[in-house]
Design a protein around this motif. Structure first.
Motif, mmCIF file in Angstrom:
data_model
loop_
_atom_site.group_PDB
_atom_site.id
_atom_site.type_symbol
_atom_site.label_atom_id
_atom_site.label_comp_id
_atom_site.label_asym_id
_atom_site.label_seq_id
_atom_site.Cartn_x
_atom_site.Cartn_y
_atom_site.Cartn_z
ATOM 1 N N SER A 178 0.822 -1.198 0.000
ATOM 2 C CA SER A 178 0.000 0.000 0.000
ATOM 3 C C SER A 178 0.864 1.260 0.000
ATOM 4 N N GLU A 179 0.507 2.211 -0.864
ATOM 5 C CA GLU A 179 1.224 3.481 -0.903
ATOM 6 C C GLU A 179 0.630 4.479 0.086
ATOM 7 N N ILE A 180 -0.653 4.357 0.367
ATOM 8 C CA ILE A 180 -1.331 5.289 1.270
ATOM 9 C C ILE A 180 -1.597 4.565 2.581
ATOM 10 N N GLU A 230 -1.841 6.202 8.563
ATOM 11 C CA GLU A 230 -1.253 7.413 9.144
ATOM 12 C C GLU A 230 -1.310 8.586 8.169
ATOM 13 N N ASP A 231 -1.124 8.307 6.862
ATOM 14 C CA ASP A 231 -1.254 9.366 5.842
ATOM 15 C C ASP A 231 -2.663 9.944 5.860
ATOM 16 N N VAL A 232 -3.655 9.061 5.930
ATOM 17 C CA VAL A 232 -5.049 9.505 5.951
ATOM 18 C C VAL A 232 -5.332 10.292 7.227
ATOM 19 N N HIS A 256 -3.196 12.052 8.917
ATOM 20 C CA HIS A 256 -2.531 13.350 8.762
ATOM 21 C C HIS A 256 -3.376 14.281 7.889
ATOM 22 N N LEU A 257 -3.865 13.768 6.766
ATOM 23 C CA LEU A 257 -4.710 14.578 5.887
ATOM 24 C C LEU A 257 -6.000 15.005 6.584
ATOM 25 N N ALA A 258 -6.564 14.103 7.368
ATOM 26 C CA ALA A 258 -7.788 14.428 8.105
ATOM 27 C C ALA A 258 -7.526 15.548 9.109
ATOM 28 N N ARG A 259 -6.388 15.483 9.786
ATOM 29 C CA ARG A 259 -6.038 16.562 10.728
ATOM 30 C C ARG A 259 -5.888 17.888 9.993
ATOM 31 N N LEU A 260 -5.216 17.878 8.838
ATOM 32 C CA LEU A 260 -5.042 19.110 8.057
ATOM 33 C C LEU A 260 -6.382 19.676 7.605
ATOM 34 N N ALA A 261 -7.313 18.782 7.268
ATOM 35 C CA ALA A 261 -8.639 19.208 6.810
ATOM 36 C C ALA A 261 -9.607 19.428 7.970
ATOM 37 N N ARG A 262 -9.109 19.225 9.186
ATOM 38 C CA ARG A 262 -9.910 19.384 10.397
ATOM 39 C C ARG A 262 -11.130 18.468 10.393
ATOM 40 N N LEU A 263 -10.882 17.222 10.015
ATOM 41 C CA LEU A 263 -11.927 16.203 10.009
ATOM 42 C C LEU A 263 -11.671 15.227 11.144
ATOM 43 N N ARG A 264 -12.723 14.841 11.811
ATOM 44 C CA ARG A 264 -12.617 13.805 12.841
ATOM 45 C C ARG A 264 -13.070 12.492 12.223
ATOM 46 N N SER A 274 -13.145 8.223 12.524
ATOM 47 C CA SER A 274 -13.007 7.083 13.427
ATOM 48 C C SER A 274 -11.896 6.170 12.916
ATOM 49 N N GLU A 275 -11.466 5.246 13.755
ATOM 50 C CA GLU A 275 -10.431 4.289 13.358
ATOM 51 C C GLU A 275 -10.894 3.487 12.140
ATOM 52 N N GLU A 276 -12.168 3.115 12.140
ATOM 53 C CA GLU A 276 -12.730 2.358 11.018
ATOM 54 C C GLU A 276 -12.683 3.182 9.736
ATOM 55 N N GLU A 277 -13.050 4.465 9.823
ATOM 56 C CA GLU A 277 -13.029 5.343 8.647
ATOM 57 C C GLU A 277 -11.609 5.528 8.129
ATOM 58 N N LEU A 278 -10.641 5.677 9.034
ATOM 59 C CA LEU A 278 -9.249 5.832 8.616
ATOM 60 C C LEU A 278 -8.784 4.623 7.814
ATOM 61 N N SER A 279 -9.103 3.429 8.296
ATOM 62 C CA SER A 279 -8.713 2.207 7.592
ATOM 63 C C SER A 279 -9.435 2.101 6.251
ATOM 64 N N GLU A 280 -10.735 2.379 6.254
ATOM 65 C CA GLU A 280 -11.539 2.282 5.037
ATOM 66 C C GLU A 280 -11.052 3.281 3.983
ATOM 67 N N TYR A 281 -10.806 4.524 4.394
ATOM 68 C CA TYR A 281 -10.381 5.554 3.448
ATOM 69 C C TYR A 281 -8.981 5.288 2.916
ATOM 70 N N SER A 282 -8.109 4.718 3.739
ATOM 71 C CA SER A 282 -6.756 4.424 3.245
ATOM 72 C C SER A 282 -6.824 3.391 2.124
#
Length: 101
Positions: free
Chosen positions: A2-4, A7-9, A11-19, A21-29
């Motif tokens: 995996s390239e993404i 942790e990358d997701v 970081h991007l969520a923090r920059l975009a001020r998005l909260r 969940s752990e499940e969403e982070l895994s799913e979006y990556s």
């Protein structure tokens, strides 16, 4: 591989001020990694004999899409556009600041 990463997701969520969940982070990556994979596959397409379009309205067969002629028509003056605005400044709408920076 995996390239993404998750942790990358995050970081991007923090920059975009998005909260997220752990499940969403895994799913979006996984989803973003899939998109990156599709883009990589498109980059591998051989386009050496493909003639570039010389104008955005030209179709691949050479035909030109019909667009209306650009015609200048009367419009509102800045004063007319702003006369109902709650607040304006320097011929612009004035709005509340939404970012704390």
């Amino acid at each position: 591989m995996s390239e993404i990463s998750r942790e990358d997701v995050a970081h991007l969520a923090r920059l975009a001020r998005l909260r997220l969940s752990e499940e969403e982070l895994s799913e979006y990556s996984v989803q973003i990694d899939g998109i990156v994979g599709h883009v990589a596959a498109i980059r591998e397409v051989d386009t050496t004999d493909v003639k570039p379009l010389c104008h955005p309205t030209e179709n691949v067969d050479g035909a030109v899409s019909v667009m209306r002629e650009d015609v200048v028509i009367p419009s509102l003056t800045p004063e007319q556009a702003l006369d109902q605005a709650p607040r304006s400044s320097e011929q612009r709408f004035e709005v509340p600041q939404i970012l704390g920076e």
